[in-house]
Design a protein around this motif. Structure first.
Motif, short mmCIF file in Angstrom:
data_model
loop_
_atom_site.label_atom_id
_atom_site.label_comp_id
_atom_site.label_asym_id
_atom_site.label_seq_id
_atom_site.Cartn_x
_atom_site.Cartn_y
_atom_site.Cartn_z
N THR A 50 0.83 -1.21 0.00
CA THR A 50 0.00 0.00 0.00
C THR A 50 0.87 1.26 0.00
O THR A 50 1.87 1.34 0.72
CB THR A 50 -0.92 0.01 1.22
OG1 THR A 50 -1.72 -1.17 1.22
CG2 THR A 50 -1.84 1.23 1.22
N ARG A 51 0.43 2.23 -0.80
CA ARG A 51 1.07 3.54 -0.80
C ARG A 51 0.01 4.60 -0.53
O ARG A 51 -1.13 4.48 -0.99
CB ARG A 51 1.76 3.82 -2.13
CG ARG A 51 3.04 3.04 -2.30
CD ARG A 51 3.73 3.39 -3.59
NE ARG A 51 5.02 2.72 -3.69
CZ ARG A 51 5.79 2.74 -4.77
NH1 ARG A 51 5.39 3.43 -5.84
NH2 ARG A 51 6.96 2.11 -4.79
N TYR A 52 0.40 5.63 0.19
CA TYR A 52 -0.53 6.68 0.59
C TYR A 52 -0.19 7.98 -0.13
O TYR A 52 0.98 8.29 -0.39
CB TYR A 52 -0.45 6.89 2.11
CG TYR A 52 -0.82 5.66 2.90
CD1 TYR A 52 -2.14 5.41 3.25
CD2 TYR A 52 0.15 4.72 3.25
CE1 TYR A 52 -2.49 4.27 3.95
CE2 TYR A 52 -0.19 3.56 3.96
CZ TYR A 52 -1.51 3.35 4.31
OH TYR A 52 -1.86 2.20 4.99
N ARG A 53 -1.23 8.75 -0.45
CA ARG A 53 -1.04 10.05 -1.10
C ARG A 53 -2.16 10.99 -0.66
O ARG A 53 -3.23 10.55 -0.24
CB ARG A 53 -1.06 9.91 -2.63
CG ARG A 53 -2.35 9.34 -3.18
CD ARG A 53 -2.34 9.24 -4.70
NE ARG A 53 -3.48 8.48 -5.18
CZ ARG A 53 -4.70 8.98 -5.37
NH1 ARG A 53 -4.94 10.27 -5.13
NH2 ARG A 53 -5.70 8.22 -5.80
N ILE A 54 -1.89 12.28 -0.76
CA ILE A 54 -2.90 13.29 -0.47
C ILE A 54 -3.92 13.27 -1.61
O ILE A 54 -3.56 13.37 -2.78
CB ILE A 54 -2.28 14.69 -0.34
CG1 ILE A 54 -1.12 14.67 0.67
CG2 ILE A 54 -3.34 15.71 0.08
CD1 ILE A 54 -1.52 14.30 2.07
N GLU A 55 -5.19 13.17 -1.27
CA GLU A 55 -6.25 13.06 -2.28
C GLU A 55 -6.43 14.37 -3.04
O GLU A 55 -6.61 14.38 -4.26
CB GLU A 55 -7.56 12.68 -1.59
CG GLU A 55 -8.72 12.43 -2.52
CD GLU A 55 -8.76 11.00 -3.04
OE1 GLU A 55 -8.80 10.85 -4.27
OE2 GLU A 55 -8.76 10.06 -2.23
N ASP A 56 -6.41 15.49 -2.34
CA ASP A 56 -6.68 16.81 -2.92
C ASP A 56 -5.39 17.40 -3.49
O ASP A 56 -4.43 17.63 -2.74
CB ASP A 56 -7.26 17.71 -1.83
CG ASP A 56 -7.46 19.15 -2.28
OD1 ASP A 56 -7.38 19.40 -3.49
OD2 ASP A 56 -7.69 20.01 -1.42
N PRO A 57 -5.32 17.68 -4.81
CA PRO A 57 -4.08 18.22 -5.38
C PRO A 57 -3.63 19.52 -4.71
O PRO A 57 -2.43 19.72 -4.47
CB PRO A 57 -4.45 18.45 -6.86
CG PRO A 57 -5.56 17.49 -7.12
CD PRO A 57 -6.33 17.41 -5.83
N TYR A 58 -4.59 20.42 -4.42
CA TYR A 58 -4.21 21.69 -3.80
C TYR A 58 -3.55 21.47 -2.44
O TYR A 58 -2.51 22.06 -2.13
CB TYR A 58 -5.42 22.61 -3.63
CG TYR A 58 -5.17 23.71 -2.63
CD1 TYR A 58 -4.25 24.73 -2.89
CD2 TYR A 58 -5.80 23.71 -1.38
CE1 TYR A 58 -3.98 25.72 -1.96
CE2 TYR A 58 -5.54 24.70 -0.45
CZ TYR A 58 -4.64 25.71 -0.74
OH TYR A 58 -4.36 26.67 0.19
N LEU A 59 -4.15 20.61 -1.62
CA LEU A 59 -3.59 20.38 -0.29
C LEU A 59 -2.22 19.72 -0.39
O LEU A 59 -1.33 20.01 0.41
CB LEU A 59 -4.54 19.50 0.53
CG LEU A 59 -4.24 19.39 2.02
CD1 LEU A 59 -4.19 20.76 2.67
CD2 LEU A 59 -5.27 18.50 2.71
N ARG A 60 -2.04 18.88 -1.39
CA ARG A 60 -0.73 18.27 -1.59
C ARG A 60 0.31 19.35 -1.92
O ARG A 60 1.42 19.34 -1.38
CB ARG A 60 -0.81 17.24 -2.73
CG ARG A 60 0.50 16.54 -3.02
CD ARG A 60 0.31 15.42 -4.03
NE ARG A 60 1.55 14.68 -4.20
CZ ARG A 60 1.63 13.48 -4.75
NH1 ARG A 60 0.53 12.88 -5.17
NH2 ARG A 60 2.80 12.88 -4.89
N PHE A 61 -0.06 20.27 -2.80
CA PHE A 61 0.86 21.36 -3.15
C PHE A 61 1.12 22.25 -1.93
O PHE A 61 2.26 22.64 -1.66
CB PHE A 61 0.25 22.18 -4.29
CG PHE A 61 1.08 23.35 -4.71
CD1 PHE A 61 2.20 23.17 -5.51
CD2 PHE A 61 0.75 24.65 -4.31
CE1 PHE A 61 2.97 24.26 -5.91
CE2 PHE A 61 1.51 25.72 -4.70
CZ PHE A 61 2.63 25.54 -5.50
#
Length: 473
Positions: A313-324
């Motif tokens: 499993t790999r995790y990522r921020i769903e919302d592109p803006y919040l990731r930026f």
């Protein structure tokens, strides 16, 4: 700038829900309810305001602010009294209600019986958290009176998980309302709103997440660097303040979850590395934080797509803006506040190619999924990626008949999202090697290149930013 680029679908849905309120429903029940959910600052309230203005019917628009039950009741009574409902002035003759049963009875007493009206509860999750009896009171009022009146009840919330639960089996309001999701503006809508070419529109989407409030301050036609140079000189820019406000609202008390989220935002993707970056959290605490983040749809947990099960499993921020924001803006706010926003722009510029290459992958996979019936091999009903613990291989695009464990792999592809560097013969050779290592794929499995700057390799299908933007056309 028009904040309603791309909102025709949502407005049409609300108009369809209003129609039986206006014309009359079956069995004398004209009242309707809709539960609207969507991320914070995505424009839910603004959408409803536009709908109300267009409808022209009298309405009450109450926004909960997270105060006490007594404050909410007083605020609601004041909104009803100050509304355009024909008998609203009568509310002043009554004392402030002490329960939601009393408040909703008061509302029902002033709603017109012969003219359509609309009642809006914004930020409804605050009301549910503050008073567990609110749901039951609303259900009782709707069943006994509101559903028999020509009224459209609109319930709005940014807590996605809670808004979904409100309409599930066992909850008081179960099956009484239509569910509606207000998404961010998609890349095609961003392109139209900002008058940008497709490749630049994807960049703008990665920075803004399609949030209207941020897009409204983006000068029409400006490229990525032109906007950032302007926005990062102003501490009041929506690009800066929206992230902190969203986090404060989502995690008013869960400091540990914010720490885990920051670790993911800074690029950590695996359970072990996230725990290490979050200060050495023990596995139990980390698991609980990840479960909270995924349940709130802030973090996505991805697994490899192939014919063989995997636990990588790999995790990522769903919302592109919040990731930026977590990657660049949040850490750079002290620098911006000292008036040195250009330093943050340079930090973004130096990391941009590698950061964008990873951040754009889920957006492009979404585009491919939407294009599946027209541009991809038959039977492609799932789009994902594939990787192993050692990242050998790591495949950007896998098409399959289903997920997470496929019966058939229909497609293997690569993303190359760089300026002035097309997908070339060397990239094709590498993709062919990776295909041979993918469970479920063979030499006959079709290949695909997704490239920002085109494709010079022969014998492979390829898609450009223009093609991908059509996914939302």
């Amino acid at each position: 700038m028009d904040g309603f680029v791309g909102r025709r679908t949502e407005l049409a849905t609300l108009e369809d829900l209003l129609a039986p309120v206006v014309t009359g429903g079956r069995g004398g029940r004209r009242g309707r309810a809709v539960l609207i959910r969507g991320r914070r600052r995505v424009g839910k309230s603004r959408l409803v305001e536009e709908f109300l203005e267009r409808s022209g019917f009298p309405h009450v628009f109450f926004t909960a602010v997270g105060g006490s039950k007594q404050e909410d009741l007083a605020g609601f009574a004041a909104e009803v009294a100050g509304s355009e409902l024909p008998d609203a002035s009568h509310v002043a003759d009554f004392s402030v209600p002490q329960t939601w049963d009393a408040a909703l009875n008061l509302l029902a007493g002033v709603l017109p019986a012969d003219t359509p009206s609309v009642v809006v509860f914004d930020e409804m999750p605050y009301l549910v958290r503050e008073d567990p009896a609110f749901e039951g009171a609303l259900q009782k009022a709707f069943d006994r009176t509101l559903s028999k009146l020509p009224v459209l009840l609109i319930l709005i919330g940014s807590d996605l998980a809670m808004m979904e639960q409100l309409n599930t089996y066992g909850r008081p309001f179960y099956q009484r309302g239509t569910e509606m999701v207000v998404p961010p503006l998609n890349p095609a809508e961003v392109a139209a709103m900002l008058d940008l070419p497709p490749a630049d529109a994807f960049d703008a989407f990665l920075i803004t997440g399609g949030l209207p409030l941020i897009l409204e301050e983006w000068p029409r036609g400006a490229d990525l660097w032109g906007y950032l140079d302007r926005a990062l000189r102003r501490p009041t820019s929506a690009l800066l303040i929206s992230g902190e406000r969203a986090l404060a609202a989502e995690f008013p008390t869960e400091a540990q979850a914010r720490t885990v989220l920051s670790a993911i935002g800074h690029g950590e993707r695996t359970f072990t590395l996230i725990g290490r970056a979050a200060g050495g959290l023990n596995p139990g605490s980390l698991t609980r934080s990840l479960e909270l983040l995924t349940s709130r749809r802030i973090v996505a947990a991805d697994t490899p797509l192939s014919t063989r099960p995997s636990r990588e499993t790999r995790y990522r921020i769903e919302d592109p803006y919040l990731r930026f924001w977590l990657s660049f803006i949040g850490p750079g706010i002290p620098t911006i506040e000292r008036g040195r926003g250009e330093r943050v722009v340079e930090a973004i510029r130096s990391s941009w190619p590698s950061w964008r290459g990873r951040a754009v992958e889920p957006v492009l996979r979404d585009a491919l999924w939407r294009l599946a019936d027209d541009r991809l091999p038959p039977g492609t009903d799932a789009i994902g990626g594939y990787w192993t613990r050692s990242n050998d291989p790591e495949i950007d695009i896998v098409g399959a008949d289903r997920s997470p464990i496929a019966k058939k792999v229909t497609l293997v592809g690569s993303i190359k999202w760089l300026e002035n560097k097309p997908f070339d013969q060397r990239d094709l050779s590498r993709l062919i090697v990776h295909r041979s290592q993918l469970p479920g794929a063979d030499d006959a499995t079709p290949l695909l290149a997704v490239a920002r700057s085109g494709c010079t390799a022969g014998g492979i299908a390829h898609l450009t930013p223009d093609d991908l933007l059509d996914a939302w056309a």
